[in-house]
Write a protein that holds these residues in place. Sequence first.
Motif, PDB file in Angstrom:
ATOM      1  N   GLY A 174       6.779  -6.488   7.410  1.00 27.15           N
ATOM      2  CA  GLY A 174       8.097  -6.794   6.858  1.00 27.15           C
ATOM      3  C   GLY A 174       8.935  -5.537   6.763  1.00 27.15           C
ATOM      4  N   ALA A 175       9.179  -5.080   5.541  1.00 28.17           N
ATOM      5  CA  ALA A 175       9.950  -3.858   5.321  1.00 28.17           C
ATOM      6  C   ALA A 175       9.015  -2.656   5.388  1.00 28.17           C
ATOM      7  N   VAL A 176       9.225  -1.816   6.390  1.00 29.02           N
ATOM      8  CA  VAL A 176       8.361  -0.658   6.609  1.00 29.02           C
ATOM      9  C   VAL A 176       9.167   0.610   6.373  1.00 29.02           C
ATOM     10  N   GLU A 177       8.796   1.369   5.356  1.00 32.85           N
ATOM     11  CA  GLU A 177       9.458   2.633   5.059  1.00 32.85           C
ATOM     12  C   GLU A 177       8.726   3.760   5.807  1.00 32.85           C
ATOM     13  N   MET A 178       9.357   4.268   6.863  1.00 34.05           N
ATOM     14  CA  MET A 178       8.790   5.398   7.593  1.00 34.05           C
ATOM     15  C   MET A 178       9.826   6.496   7.774  1.00 34.05           C
ATOM     16  N   TYR A 179      10.735   6.591   6.822  1.00 39.82           N
ATOM     17  CA  TYR A 179      11.770   7.611   6.954  1.00 39.82           C
ATOM     18  C   TYR A 179      11.147   9.008   6.866  1.00 39.82           C
ATOM     19  N   GLU A 180      11.765   9.927   7.611  1.00 37.30           N
ATOM     20  CA  GLU A 180      11.325  11.325   7.674  1.00 37.30           C
ATOM     21  C   GLU A 180       9.867  11.451   8.126  1.00 37.30           C
ATOM     22  N   ALA A 214       0.851  -1.201   0.000  1.00 40.44           N
ATOM     23  CA  ALA A 214       0.000   0.000   0.000  1.00 40.44           C
ATOM     24  C   ALA A 214       0.880   1.242   0.000  1.00 40.44           C
ATOM     25  N   GLN A 215       0.425   2.267  -0.714  1.00 39.69           N
ATOM     26  CA  GLN A 215       1.153   3.529  -0.803  1.00 39.69           C
ATOM     27  C   GLN A 215       0.537   4.509   0.199  1.00 39.69           C
ATOM     28  N   LEU A 216       1.210   4.685   1.330  1.00 45.91           N
ATOM     29  CA  LEU A 216       0.706   5.554   2.388  1.00 45.91           C
ATOM     30  C   LEU A 216       1.609   6.766   2.594  1.00 45.91           C
ATOM     31  N   ARG A 217       2.354   7.121   1.600  1.00 44.19           N
ATOM     32  CA  ARG A 217       3.286   8.244   1.733  1.00 44.19           C
ATOM     33  C   ARG A 217       2.533   9.527   2.084  1.00 44.19           C
ATOM     34  N   ALA A 218       3.099  10.269   3.024  1.00 39.17           N
ATOM     35  CA  ALA A 218       2.544  11.563   3.443  1.00 39.17           C
ATOM     36  C   ALA A 218       1.138  11.445   4.033  1.00 39.17           C
ATOM     37  N   SER A 219       0.768  10.255   4.491  1.00 40.15           N
ATOM     38  CA  SER A 219      -0.539  10.090   5.125  1.00 40.15           C
ATOM     39  C   SER A 219      -0.476  10.543   6.581  1.00 40.15           C
ATOM     40  N   ARG A 220      -1.646  10.734   7.192  1.00 40.01           N
ATOM     41  CA  ARG A 220      -1.734  11.178   8.578  1.00 40.01           C
ATOM     42  C   ARG A 220      -2.672  10.239   9.339  1.00 40.01           C
ATOM     43  N   LEU A 221      -2.180   9.750  10.489  1.00 39.50           N
ATOM     44  CA  LEU A 221      -2.992   8.934  11.390  1.00 39.50           C
ATOM     45  C   LEU A 221      -3.061   9.647  12.725  1.00 39.50           C
ATOM     46  N   LEU A 259      -4.412   0.462  15.172  1.00 38.12           N
ATOM     47  CA  LEU A 259      -4.173  -0.559  14.156  1.00 38.12           C
ATOM     48  C   LEU A 259      -3.914  -1.879  14.865  1.00 38.12           C
ATOM     49  N   GLU A 260      -4.698  -2.885  14.564  1.00 38.19           N
ATOM     50  CA  GLU A 260      -4.518  -4.205  15.175  1.00 38.19           C
ATOM     51  C   GLU A 260      -4.485  -5.272  14.088  1.00 38.19           C
ATOM     52  N   ARG A 261      -3.501  -6.177  14.206  1.00 41.47           N
ATOM     53  CA  ARG A 261      -3.330  -7.269  13.239  1.00 41.47           C
ATOM     54  C   ARG A 261      -3.179  -6.728  11.819  1.00 41.47           C
ATOM     55  N   LEU A 262      -2.403  -5.674  11.686  1.00 44.27           N
ATOM     56  CA  LEU A 262      -2.064  -5.158  10.363  1.00 44.27           C
ATOM     57  C   LEU A 262      -1.064  -6.113   9.723  1.00 44.27           C
ATOM     58  N   ASP A 263      -1.297  -6.466   8.478  1.00 41.06           N
ATOM     59  CA  ASP A 263      -0.445  -7.420   7.770  1.00 41.06           C
ATOM     60  C   ASP A 263       0.099  -6.751   6.506  1.00 41.06           C
ATOM     61  N   ALA A 264       1.425  -6.563   6.478  1.00 37.76           N
ATOM     62  CA  ALA A 264       2.023  -5.894   5.321  1.00 37.76           C
ATOM     63  C   ALA A 264       3.485  -6.313   5.188  1.00 37.76           C
ATOM     64  N   PRO A 265       3.791  -7.281   4.318  1.00 34.50           N
ATOM     65  CA  PRO A 265       5.188  -7.623   4.081  1.00 34.50           C
ATOM     66  C   PRO A 265       6.019  -6.436   3.606  1.00 34.50           C
ATOM     67  N   VAL A 266       5.387  -5.517   2.866  1.00 33.56           N
ATOM     68  CA  VAL A 266       6.041  -4.279   2.445  1.00 33.56           C
ATOM     69  C   VAL A 266       5.046  -3.146   2.623  1.00 33.56           C
ATOM     70  N   LEU A 267       5.473  -2.088   3.315  1.00 34.59           N
ATOM     71  CA  LEU A 267       4.583  -0.950   3.556  1.00 34.59           C
ATOM     72  C   LEU A 267       5.332   0.332   3.219  1.00 34.59           C
ATOM     73  N   HIS A 268       4.777   1.104   2.274  1.00 29.16           N
ATOM     74  CA  HIS A 268       5.374   2.365   1.848  1.00 29.16           C
ATOM     75  C   HIS A 268       4.699   3.507   2.605  1.00 29.16           C
ATOM     76  N   SER A 269       5.348   3.997   3.650  1.00 30.46           N
ATOM     77  CA  SER A 269       4.708   5.012   4.498  1.00 30.46           C
ATOM     78  C   SER A 269       5.703   6.085   4.918  1.00 30.46           C
ATOM     79  N   SER A 270       6.522   6.509   3.984  1.00 29.97           N
ATOM     80  CA  SER A 270       7.488   7.564   4.293  1.00 29.97           C
ATOM     81  C   SER A 270       6.786   8.902   4.475  1.00 29.97           C
ATOM     82  N   ARG A 271       7.407   9.745   5.296  1.00 30.52           N
ATOM     83  CA  ARG A 271       6.923  11.106   5.566  1.00 30.52           C
ATOM     84  C   ARG A 271       5.479  11.109   6.070  1.00 30.52           C
TER      85      ARG A 271
END
Length: 221
Positions: free
Chosen positions: A106-112, A68-75, A80-92
């Motif tokens: 798995g690989a979680v991109e949360m840089y910046e 999923a592409q979650l870049r620049a999203s706001r929570l 979040l419970e039982r979130l399943d994501a081998p790869v998650l795009h959530s930078s910035r």
Amino acid sequence: MSSTSAAPSPPHIDEMRLDHLVEGYAGDPGPHESCDGLRFVDVDLTGRDLTGAMFTECELVGVGANEAQLRASRLVETRLERLDAPVLHSSRTTWHEVRLESSRLGAVEMYESELRNVAITGCKLSYLNLRGANLRDVLVTDCVIDELDLDQATAERVAFHDCRIDTLQVHGARLTDVDLRGADLSVVGGLDSLRGAVIDAEQLLMLASAFAQHLGVRVVD
């Protein structure tokens, strides 16, 4: 005069209450869309473009979010419970008052990214990339993290309880009241930047050879 042995200031984690939530559907979130007061259960968001999406007072349970592409999203005030994501795009991204529980990532991109008042509990993460992120009041409990990358990050009042971190990277990080005593550490990179962190005597012994090598000290029996 302050004591160097003073206990670090713990994270300030507020109680979260999510009442009167309305059922949410997979089609509700989208790029730059806002979701308020919704509860998503067993929803598949695999591969979805959620760039710039905002979740406020929401709950996501059993959600699949691989690629999923979650870049620049706001929570905000979201669980979040039982979130399943081998790869998650959530930078910035911005996480304010977020609870992440019992998830496998798995690989979680949360840089910046910016994390405030965040609790992560009972999760397994392969690679958590928080390079250049800003963390304040973050509590990580009962988690296994293969690699935690905090290079160039700013972290204040961050604590780990009953965790295992195989590799911790802190090159160029700025740490204040970062309590590592509850983390089983194997490898630490960036020893120069550990200033502001707290470790216990056992961890100090474990890291002794790394410190000696870093300082150019030979240990000869």
